[in-house]
Motif scaffolding. Structure first.
Motif, PDB file in Angstrom:
ATOM      1  N   ALA A 199      29.600 -22.450 -30.822  1.00 12.03           N
ATOM      2  CA  ALA A 199      29.814 -23.663 -31.615  1.00 12.03           C
ATOM      3  C   ALA A 199      29.888 -24.876 -30.680  1.00 12.03           C
ATOM      4  O   ALA A 199      30.240 -24.736 -29.502  1.00 12.03           O
ATOM      5  CB  ALA A 199      31.097 -23.534 -32.424  1.00 12.03           C
ATOM      6  N   PRO A 200      29.570 -26.065 -31.194  1.00 14.79           N
ATOM      7  CA  PRO A 200      29.549 -27.261 -30.345  1.00 14.79           C
ATOM      8  C   PRO A 200      30.827 -27.493 -29.536  1.00 14.79           C
ATOM      9  O   PRO A 200      30.759 -27.883 -28.375  1.00 14.79           O
ATOM     10  CB  PRO A 200      29.329 -28.402 -31.341  1.00 14.79           C
ATOM     11  N   GLU A 201      31.990 -27.217 -30.132  1.00 11.64           N
ATOM     12  CA  GLU A 201      33.236 -27.477 -29.401  1.00 11.64           C
ATOM     13  C   GLU A 201      33.429 -26.534 -28.212  1.00 11.64           C
ATOM     14  O   GLU A 201      34.255 -26.782 -27.337  1.00 11.64           O
ATOM     15  CB  GLU A 201      34.465 -27.430 -30.325  1.00 11.64           C
ATOM     16  N   TYR A 202      32.676 -25.448 -28.151  1.00  8.70           N
ATOM     17  CA  TYR A 202      32.720 -24.529 -27.019  1.00  8.70           C
ATOM     18  C   TYR A 202      31.474 -24.673 -26.144  1.00  8.70           C
ATOM     19  O   TYR A 202      31.304 -23.938 -25.176  1.00  8.70           O
ATOM     20  CB  TYR A 202      32.861 -23.077 -27.489  1.00  8.70           C
ATOM     21  N   GLY A 203      30.615 -25.625 -26.520  1.00 11.51           N
ATOM     22  CA  GLY A 203      29.396 -25.890 -25.763  1.00 11.51           C
ATOM     23  C   GLY A 203      29.445 -27.281 -25.157  1.00 11.51           C
ATOM     24  O   GLY A 203      30.289 -27.578 -24.319  1.00 11.51           O
ATOM     25  N   TYR A 204      28.557 -28.153 -25.649  1.00 15.37           N
ATOM     26  CA  TYR A 204      28.459 -29.504 -25.087  1.00 15.37           C
ATOM     27  C   TYR A 204      29.032 -30.579 -26.004  1.00 15.37           C
ATOM     28  O   TYR A 204      28.912 -31.764 -25.725  1.00 15.37           O
ATOM     29  CB  TYR A 204      27.005 -29.820 -24.740  1.00 15.37           C
ATOM     30  N   GLY A 205      29.639 -30.174 -27.124  1.00 13.58           N
ATOM     31  CA  GLY A 205      30.339 -31.117 -27.991  1.00 13.58           C
ATOM     32  C   GLY A 205      29.444 -32.133 -28.664  1.00 13.58           C
ATOM     33  O   GLY A 205      28.244 -31.919 -28.832  1.00 13.58           O
ATOM     34  N   LYS A 206      30.045 -33.236 -29.038  1.00 11.28           N
ATOM     35  CA  LYS A 206      29.344 -34.288 -29.782  1.00 11.28           C
ATOM     36  C   LYS A 206      28.279 -34.979 -28.939  1.00 11.28           C
ATOM     37  O   LYS A 206      27.273 -35.431 -29.461  1.00 11.28           O
ATOM     38  CB  LYS A 206      30.344 -35.321 -30.295  1.00 11.28           C
ATOM     39  N   ILE A 207      28.491 -35.056 -27.637  1.00 10.24           N
ATOM     40  CA  ILE A 207      27.565 -35.779 -26.762  1.00 10.24           C
ATOM     41  C   ILE A 207      26.321 -34.947 -26.445  1.00 10.24           C
ATOM     42  O   ILE A 207      25.232 -35.474 -26.306  1.00 10.24           O
ATOM     43  CB  ILE A 207      28.280 -36.200 -25.464  1.00 10.24           C
ATOM     44  N   GLY A 208      26.469 -33.638 -26.334  1.00 10.41           N
ATOM     45  CA  GLY A 208      25.347 -32.787 -25.955  1.00 10.41           C
ATOM     46  C   GLY A 208      25.095 -32.854 -24.465  1.00 10.41           C
ATOM     47  O   GLY A 208      25.959 -33.240 -23.683  1.00 10.41           O
ATOM     48  N   ASN A 209      23.892 -32.504 -24.071  1.00 10.93           N
ATOM     49  CA  ASN A 209      23.465 -32.561 -22.676  1.00 10.93           C
ATOM     50  C   ASN A 209      22.029 -33.064 -22.655  1.00 10.93           C
ATOM     51  O   ASN A 209      21.098 -32.301 -22.432  1.00 10.93           O
ATOM     52  CB  ASN A 209      23.595 -31.185 -22.019  1.00 10.93           C
ATOM     53  N   PRO A 210      21.854 -34.373 -22.957  1.00 11.82           N
ATOM     54  CA  PRO A 210      20.508 -34.940 -23.089  1.00 11.82           C
ATOM     55  C   PRO A 210      19.691 -34.755 -21.816  1.00 11.82           C
ATOM     56  O   PRO A 210      20.263 -34.726 -20.735  1.00 11.82           O
ATOM     57  CB  PRO A 210      20.766 -36.418 -23.355  1.00 11.82           C
ATOM     58  N   PRO A 211      18.407 -34.638 -21.911  1.00 13.70           N
ATOM     59  CA  PRO A 211      17.610 -34.752 -23.131  1.00 13.70           C
ATOM     60  C   PRO A 211      17.374 -33.412 -23.840  1.00 13.70           C
ATOM     61  O   PRO A 211      16.847 -33.384 -24.938  1.00 13.70           O
ATOM     62  CB  PRO A 211      16.289 -35.319 -22.618  1.00 13.70           C
ATOM     63  N   LYS A 212      17.758 -32.305 -23.238  1.00  7.51           N
ATOM     64  CA  LYS A 212      17.405 -31.001 -23.800  1.00  7.51           C
ATOM     65  C   LYS A 212      18.322 -30.528 -24.926  1.00  7.51           C
ATOM     66  O   LYS A 212      17.882 -29.835 -25.826  1.00  7.51           O
ATOM     67  CB  LYS A 212      17.351 -29.943 -22.700  1.00  7.51           C
ATOM     68  N   ILE A 213      19.598 -30.878 -24.870  1.00  8.33           N
ATOM     69  CA  ILE A 213      20.548 -30.380 -25.871  1.00  8.33           C
ATOM     70  C   ILE A 213      21.168 -31.570 -26.601  1.00  8.33           C
ATOM     71  O   ILE A 213      21.861 -32.392 -25.997  1.00  8.33           O
ATOM     72  CB  ILE A 213      21.642 -29.515 -25.220  1.00  8.33           C
ATOM     73  N   GLN A 214      20.905 -31.634 -27.901  1.00  6.27           N
ATOM     74  CA  GLN A 214      21.435 -32.730 -28.712  1.00  6.27           C
ATOM     75  C   GLN A 214      22.930 -32.524 -28.977  1.00  6.27           C
ATOM     76  O   GLN A 214      23.442 -31.418 -28.878  1.00  6.27           O
ATOM     77  CB  GLN A 214      20.688 -32.798 -30.041  1.00  6.27           C
ATOM     78  N   GLY A 215      23.587 -33.605 -29.355  1.00  5.82           N
ATOM     79  CA  GLY A 215      24.995 -33.532 -29.697  1.00  5.82           C
ATOM     80  C   GLY A 215      25.235 -32.636 -30.902  1.00  5.82           C
ATOM     81  O   GLY A 215      24.366 -32.480 -31.762  1.00  5.82           O
ATOM     82  N   ASP A 216      26.401 -32.008 -30.940  1.00  6.87           N
ATOM     83  CA  ASP A 216      26.801 -31.102 -32.021  1.00  6.87           C
ATOM     84  C   ASP A 216      25.862 -29.906 -32.192  1.00  6.87           C
ATOM     85  O   ASP A 216      25.749 -29.349 -33.287  1.00  6.87           O
ATOM     86  CB  ASP A 216      26.953 -31.854 -33.351  1.00  6.87           C
ATOM     87  N   ALA A 217      25.216 -29.501 -31.111  1.00  7.71           N
ATOM     88  CA  ALA A 217      24.286 -28.368 -31.177  1.00  7.71           C
ATOM     89  C   ALA A 217      25.044 -27.046 -31.094  1.00  7.71           C
ATOM     90  O   ALA A 217      25.952 -26.881 -30.286  1.00  7.71           O
ATOM     91  CB  ALA A 217      23.273 -28.446 -30.038  1.00  7.71           C
ATOM     92  N   THR A 218      24.657 -26.102 -31.960  1.00 11.91           N
ATOM     93  CA  THR A 218      25.130 -24.723 -31.835  1.00 11.91           C
ATOM     94  C   THR A 218      24.170 -24.036 -30.878  1.00 11.91           C
ATOM     95  O   THR A 218      22.954 -24.092 -31.048  1.00 11.91           O
ATOM     96  CB  THR A 218      25.139 -24.020 -33.197  1.00 11.91           C
ATOM     97  N   LEU A 219      24.708 -23.401 -29.842  1.00  9.87           N
ATOM     98  CA  LEU A 219      23.886 -22.781 -28.802  1.00  9.87           C
ATOM     99  C   LEU A 219      23.780 -21.282 -29.040  1.00  9.87           C
ATOM    100  O   LEU A 219      24.727 -20.642 -29.476  1.00  9.87           O
ATOM    101  CB  LEU A 219      24.508 -23.048 -27.433  1.00  9.87           C
TER     102      LEU A 219
END
Length: 131
Positions: A29-49
Motif C-alpha cells: 500500500a502507498p503508506e508502506y511504499g512511496y506515499g503521496k509523493i511517489g518516486n517520480p518519474p517512474k512511480i506516481q504518488g499514492d501508487a500500490t506497488l
C-alpha cells in the motif's frame, strides 16, 4: 539492506518474515511504499506497488524497528548514538552521520514520547548538525 530504512517500509516488513528460498508476492500500500509523493518519474504518488521476489540468501537477521517495542527501540537508538560518537572521534564523519540518522529513525518510531526521549532526540540532532 532490510530493516534499517534503506528500502521502503513494505519491503522491511515483508522480507523479514521470509525464509531462504521462499518466493512471495508483495502488494504494498502507498503508506508502506512511496506515499503521496511517489518516486517520480517512474512511480506516481499514492501508487500500490507489486513485487514478486525470491529470498536467495540472508545474513544477520535482526528485527526491524517496526517489530521492536519502545524499550528495544530506545536501546538500539542509544547503541547507534554511541557507535556514531566513536566514528566521529575517528574522524569518519559520513559514517557517524549515517549512524546518527539511523538512531533518529528508531527514535521516531517510539510510541510513548517523554522528556527523556525529547532530550535524546535533541542530542542526536545536535550531533548531526556538527558532522
Amino acid at each position: 539492506i532490510i530493516g534499517v530504512d534503506h528500502v521502503i517500509k513494505g519491503w522491511d516488513i515483508g522480507v523479514m518474515d521470509m525464509q531462504i528460498g521462499e518466493k512471495a508476492d508483495l502488494i504494498i500500500a502507498p503508506e508502506y511504499g512511496y506515499g503521496k509523493i511517489g518516486n517520480p518519474p517512474k512511480i506516481q504518488g499514492d501508487a500500490t506497488l507489486r513485487f514478486t521476489i525470491e529470498l536467495l540468501s540472508a545474513h544477520e537477521r535482526r528485527p526491524t524497528k517496526w517489530m521492536m517495542n519502545d524499550e528495544e527501540r530506545i536501546k538500539v537508538t542509544l547503541k547507534l548514538k554511541e557507535d556514531g560518537n566513536l566514528k566521529f572521534k575517528e574522524k569518519e564523519f559520513k559514517e557517524a552521520e549515517g549512524l546518527y540518522r539511523e538512531a533518529i529513525s528508531h527514535l521516531d518510531a517510539v510510541q510513548n514520547d517523554n522528556a527523556e526521549i525529547k532530550n535524546l532526540r535533541k542530542t542526536i540532532l545536535v550531533n548531526i548538525a556538527v558532522v
